[in-house]
Enzyme design. Structure first.
Site, PDB file in Angstrom:
ATOM      1  CB  SER A 215      -0.910   0.020   1.234  1.00  0.00           C
ATOM      2  OG  SER A 215      -0.192   0.423   2.393  1.00  0.00           O
ATOM      3  CG  ASP A 216       1.399   5.828  -1.535  1.00  0.00           C
ATOM      4  OD1 ASP A 216       2.374   5.967  -0.763  1.00  0.00           O
ATOM      5  OD2 ASP A 216       1.197   6.579  -2.494  1.00  0.00           O
ATOM      6  CE1 TYR A 217       5.750   4.230   3.362  1.00  0.00           C
ATOM      7  CE2 TYR A 217       6.090   6.176   4.716  1.00  0.00           C
ATOM      8  CZ  TYR A 217       6.573   5.002   4.159  1.00  0.00           C
ATOM      9  OH  TYR A 217       7.864   4.614   4.424  1.00  0.00           O
ATOM     10  CG  PHE A 218      -0.592   6.652   6.586  1.00  0.00           C
ATOM     11  CD1 PHE A 218      -0.413   6.034   7.820  1.00  0.00           C
ATOM     12  CD2 PHE A 218       0.365   7.572   6.170  1.00  0.00           C
ATOM     13  CE1 PHE A 218       0.681   6.336   8.617  1.00  0.00           C
ATOM     14  CE2 PHE A 218       1.462   7.875   6.965  1.00  0.00           C
ATOM     15  CZ  PHE A 218       1.621   7.256   8.194  1.00  0.00           C
ATOM     16  CB  ALA A 219      -3.126   3.580   0.610  1.00  0.00           C
TER      17      ALA A 219
END
Length: 330
Positions: A215-219
């Site tokens: 995942s992209d950060y915190f996605a």
């Protein structure tokens, strides 16, 4: 990811401390995959800084990208890092989008060519001494409404395949890409982080991708707090994992206690969890982490900011210059 605020040597020491703890003091003794940002080189003091991607693209020399990535690979391995969050394969045609400098520009053929060479240089001949490359942001992130970051992308199917998916497909089919990162945005009304067609049916089923989706950060959490697709972190974990995300970055906001709650309540099957675990363990095995999780800290200086790396960075920067003739307009 931790080297960005540290010197390269200190980053290597911390990576070793983490691996010692995991291997020697946890029940399963499984080493970690350490990831780093590498858009213009390893983000650590003492490491070599290279031109941004848009500059490298303007050289029209994909071989520059392979040479850069090869040097980044050497530096990352020296500091105990195994997973680089690059290249950015977003095709960007709107100068208002604030991350344009991370891209290779507007032409899908050039983006694909640059991406394939970067991945080949970073992953090396074998991942036993290579670094996992991460193609991002899957997909259409740079085509957002109004040029606004995180905004929805409105892309017809044919344009999606001909333009925006093309570099990612080339990365998988031509460079054996081993990691993909989802975009934050919505595609045809569905957040990419919960899009099973995108991350499973197309990526794995049609193209044959066999690596990890991160995942992209915190996605994953954004499926709840930003997109309002689900009603909490537990539901976000189920949605992301079921759609095909294997690893939540930068930490387990949803893939920790929230995911465990979902498993206990029968909201997601263990076979879905096992699928992601198998993919991550496979990456650790082919990276050689079980055989050699610890790096030699004394060797970091020999591969960071070396004369040959500085020479390469200078050559790339010089080749990236674009001369504009002033015919009276300026």
């Amino acid at each position: 990811s931790g080297a960005s605020s540290l010197g390269a040597t200190d980053a290597a020491k911390i990576a070793n401390d983490i691996q010692h703890h995991l291997v020697e003091e946890t029940r399963l003794g499984v080493p970690a995959i350490v990831h780093e940002e590498i858009c213009s080189g390893l983000m650590a003091r003492e490491a070599t800084v290279f031109a941004q991607a848009i500059g490298v693209a303007s050289t029209f020399r994909p071989d520059h990208n392979r040479a850069m990535a090869d040097q980044i690979r050497r530096q990352m391995r020296a500091v105990g890092a195994h997973h680089g969050l690059s290249p950015v394969l977003d095709v960007c045609r709107d100068a208002r989008w604030g991350r344009l400098e991370e891209t290779y520009g507007e032409d899908p053929f050039l983006v694909a060519a640059m991406g394939v060479e970067f991945i080949s240089g970073l992953q090396g001949e074998s991942l036993a001494d290579g670094v996992v490359a991460t193609a991002k942001h899957f997909v259409g992130y740079g085509a957002s409404e109004g040029g606004m970051n995180w905004a929805p992308a409105h892309i017809p199917d044919r344009e999606l395949r001909d333009v925006y998916l093309r570099p990612f497909e080339a990365a998988v089919r031509e460079a054996d890409l081993q990691s993909v990162m989802n975009g934050y945005h919505e595609l045809d009304g569905v957040p990419c982080g919960a899009n099973e067609w995108l991350m499973t049916d197309l990526l794995r089923g049609e193209w044959g991708f066999d690596g990890t989706v991160v995942s992209d950060y915190f996605a994953v959490n954004q499926l709840f707090v930003y997109h309002h697709l689900v009603d909490g972190t537990t539901a976000a974990a189920v949605a992301g994992l079921s759609a095909g995300i294997d690893v939540e970055l930068p930490r387990t906001n949803c893939f920790g206690g929230a995911l465990r709650s979902a498993i206990d309540r029968g909201e997601v099957g263990m076979e879905v969890v096992d699928r992601a675990v198998e993919r991550v363990l496979r990456a650790k095995f082919i990276l050689g982490l079980f055989e050699k999780p610890i790096v030699d800290v004394s060797g970091v200086g020999a591969v960071t900011r070396t004369p040959s790396q500085v020479e390469l960075a200078t050559e790339v920067a010089a080749d990236s210059l674009v001369l504009v003739k002033n015919d009276g307009v300026l």
